[in-house]
Design a protein around this motif. Sequence first.
Motif, PDB file in Angstrom:
ATOM      1  N   ARG A  83       0.830  -1.214   0.000  1.00 38.09           N
ATOM      2  CA  ARG A  83       0.000   0.000   0.000  1.00 38.09           C
ATOM      3  C   ARG A  83       0.859   1.257   0.000  1.00 38.09           C
ATOM      4  O   ARG A  83       2.050   1.216   0.317  1.00 38.09           O
ATOM      5  CB  ARG A  83      -0.960  -0.006   1.184  1.00 38.09           C
ATOM      6  CG  ARG A  83      -0.302   0.007   2.537  1.00 38.09           C
ATOM      7  CD  ARG A  83      -1.350   0.175   3.624  1.00 38.09           C
ATOM      8  NE  ARG A  83      -0.862  -0.290   4.910  1.00 38.09           N
ATOM      9  CZ  ARG A  83      -1.367   0.103   6.071  1.00 38.09           C
ATOM     10  NH1 ARG A  83      -2.373   0.966   6.097  1.00 38.09           N
ATOM     11  NH2 ARG A  83      -0.893  -0.367   7.210  1.00 38.09           N
ATOM     12  N   ARG A  89      -4.785  -1.586   4.124  1.00 37.74           N
ATOM     13  CA  ARG A  89      -4.363  -2.884   3.574  1.00 37.74           C
ATOM     14  C   ARG A  89      -5.498  -3.497   2.757  1.00 37.74           C
ATOM     15  O   ARG A  89      -5.267  -4.138   1.738  1.00 37.74           O
ATOM     16  CB  ARG A  89      -3.966  -3.834   4.706  1.00 37.74           C
ATOM     17  CG  ARG A  89      -2.761  -3.399   5.517  1.00 37.74           C
ATOM     18  CD  ARG A  89      -2.472  -4.413   6.604  1.00 37.74           C
ATOM     19  NE  ARG A  89      -1.353  -4.059   7.457  1.00 37.74           N
ATOM     20  CZ  ARG A  89      -1.462  -3.422   8.628  1.00 37.74           C
ATOM     21  NH1 ARG A  89      -2.643  -3.042   9.084  1.00 37.74           N
ATOM     22  NH2 ARG A  89      -0.387  -3.161   9.345  1.00 37.74           N
ATOM     23  N   ASN A 121      -0.671  -8.623   1.742  1.00 38.06           N
ATOM     24  CA  ASN A 121      -1.875  -8.034   2.359  1.00 38.06           C
ATOM     25  C   ASN A 121      -3.068  -7.961   1.419  1.00 38.06           C
ATOM     26  O   ASN A 121      -2.866  -7.940   0.204  1.00 38.06           O
ATOM     27  CB  ASN A 121      -1.544  -6.607   2.827  1.00 38.06           C
ATOM     28  CG  ASN A 121      -0.916  -6.600   4.200  1.00 38.06           C
ATOM     29  OD1 ASN A 121      -1.343  -7.322   5.079  1.00 38.06           O
ATOM     30  ND2 ASN A 121       0.108  -5.772   4.372  1.00 38.06           N
ATOM     31  N   ARG A 152       6.555  -5.289  17.084  1.00 36.58           N
ATOM     32  CA  ARG A 152       6.377  -3.826  17.201  1.00 36.58           C
ATOM     33  C   ARG A 152       5.948  -3.466  18.627  1.00 36.58           C
ATOM     34  O   ARG A 152       6.477  -2.524  19.230  1.00 36.58           O
ATOM     35  CB  ARG A 152       5.309  -3.361  16.195  1.00 36.58           C
ATOM     36  CG  ARG A 152       5.821  -3.353  14.778  1.00 36.58           C
ATOM     37  CD  ARG A 152       4.792  -2.797  13.809  1.00 36.58           C
ATOM     38  NE  ARG A 152       5.406  -2.665  12.492  1.00 36.58           N
ATOM     39  CZ  ARG A 152       4.800  -2.962  11.348  1.00 36.58           C
ATOM     40  NH1 ARG A 152       3.548  -3.372  11.338  1.00 36.58           N
ATOM     41  NH2 ARG A 152       5.437  -2.823  10.209  1.00 36.58           N
ATOM     42  N   HIS A 176      -4.652  -8.948  10.889  1.00 31.83           N
ATOM     43  CA  HIS A 176      -3.569  -7.973  10.716  1.00 31.83           C
ATOM     44  C   HIS A 176      -4.126  -6.734  10.015  1.00 31.83           C
ATOM     45  O   HIS A 176      -3.828  -6.451   8.866  1.00 31.83           O
ATOM     46  CB  HIS A 176      -2.459  -8.618   9.877  1.00 31.83           C
ATOM     47  CG  HIS A 176      -1.294  -7.722   9.627  1.00 31.83           C
ATOM     48  ND1 HIS A 176      -0.547  -7.155  10.626  1.00 31.83           N
ATOM     49  CD2 HIS A 176      -0.723  -7.293   8.461  1.00 31.83           C
ATOM     50  CE1 HIS A 176       0.424  -6.426  10.094  1.00 31.83           C
ATOM     51  NE2 HIS A 176       0.324  -6.492   8.780  1.00 31.83           N
ATOM     52  N   GLY A 219       2.031  -0.482  10.923  1.00 33.50           N
ATOM     53  CA  GLY A 219       2.293  -0.582   9.483  1.00 33.50           C
ATOM     54  C   GLY A 219       2.091   0.761   8.810  1.00 33.50           C
ATOM     55  O   GLY A 219       2.913   1.203   7.997  1.00 33.50           O
ATOM     56  N   ALA A 231       6.663  -1.373   5.134  1.00 34.07           N
ATOM     57  CA  ALA A 231       7.799  -1.908   5.901  1.00 34.07           C
ATOM     58  C   ALA A 231       8.362  -3.156   5.241  1.00 34.07           C
ATOM     59  O   ALA A 231       7.626  -3.921   4.607  1.00 34.07           O
ATOM     60  CB  ALA A 231       7.320  -2.244   7.313  1.00 34.07           C
TER      61      ALA A 231
HETATM   62  C1  LMR Z   1       2.973  -3.904   7.906  1.00 33.37           C
HETATM   63  O1  LMR Z   1       2.281  -4.034   8.916  1.00 33.37           O
HETATM   64  O2  LMR Z   1       4.053  -3.295   7.922  1.00 33.37           O
HETATM   65  C2  LMR Z   1       2.537  -4.514   6.626  1.00 33.37           C
HETATM   66  O3  LMR Z   1       1.293  -5.127   6.779  1.00 33.37           O
HETATM   67  C3  LMR Z   1       2.522  -3.553   5.506  1.00 33.37           C
HETATM   68  C4  LMR Z   1       1.465  -2.471   5.631  1.00 33.37           C
HETATM   69  O4  LMR Z   1       0.857  -2.138   4.605  1.00 33.37           O
HETATM   70  O5  LMR Z   1       1.279  -1.916   6.704  1.00 33.37           O
END
Ligand code: LMR
Length: 320
Positions: A83, A89, A121, A152, A176, A219, A231
């Motif tokens: 993205r 996402r 994603n 994280r 997620h 993210g 990321a």
């Molecule tokens: C993330 O959490 O870093 C990945 O899912 C990429 C995103 O688009 O956030």
Amino acid sequence: MARPKIALIGAGQIGGTLAHLAAIKELGDVVLFDIAEGTPQGKALDIAESGPSEGFDATLKGTNSYADIAGADVCIVTAGVPRKPGMSRDDLLGINLKVMKSVGEGIRDHAPNAFVICITNPLDAMVWALREFSGLPHEKVCGMAGVLDSARFRHFLAVEFGVSMRDVTAFVLGGHGDTMVPLARYSTVAGIPLPDLVSMGWTTQDKLDAIVQRTRDGGAEIVGLLKTGSAFYAPATSAIEMAEAYLKDQKRVLPCAAYVDGALGLKGMYVGVPTVIGAGGIEKVIDIKLTKDEQAMFDHSVNAVKGLVEACKGIDPSLA
Ligand code: LMR
């Protein structure tokens, strides 16, 4: 004994980082696949040329042919589109679903015995679709997100408490996406649950709430900073942790998007849950008990994932 074979599907930022990490950690020989001609070949050669200085024993091959992933022990899927700022996402669902179809069929035809880790994603729905398209056993197909989200959370907590991240454990469940569920009660510093640390006066509930929200937005925070993509270092590291757990039969307890049928009151779906990863793939889903509030957050997240899966079925009738 032959070295394991690790197939990386997608040679973008995460794919290249995965290849580098897999080689440095000597997890096996690496095949880097992408449909873009030259990209996987160039990245594989570049990493191979770092071998003499780094001192690793691994071969790296770049390819545009699925035939080259034949017999892979592990496939890590990053193919698809990341993205950009302003997108969620979920906005990637239509475009990445098409990619999962060709990737799933490629794995089905050439690496049916692999342990498959999906990073594409929107994660939970793409794992589900990849499993459907590949037809592999459920315990051999999973998604990476929980390890990343928990990493994280751990990082933010370690900074807040001024302690080594090694002494911080954290658990993030659910899909997620924006509805993910960082679980304070199951997260600890040196074994002390976060709510107790608030009672002890080591932090405040407000600070903890802010960290939970920052984890949920983790993210998007990186997407906003990078501006041209998402990321890749932490996602790659998380997937490598899972691949290593499988290849070395480590029986690691890792949260990931796994197929759940029975545990946590769920019936036959993919979502982020605590699992045990070993030589059998996802060997166990840990049936943790949630409080009423945690359950409500988890249900909300589960429903968001279910909505995305239904959307996939609407886009591709072969999935219905
Ligand atoms: C993330 O959490 O870093 C990945 O899912 C990429 C995103 O688009 O956030």
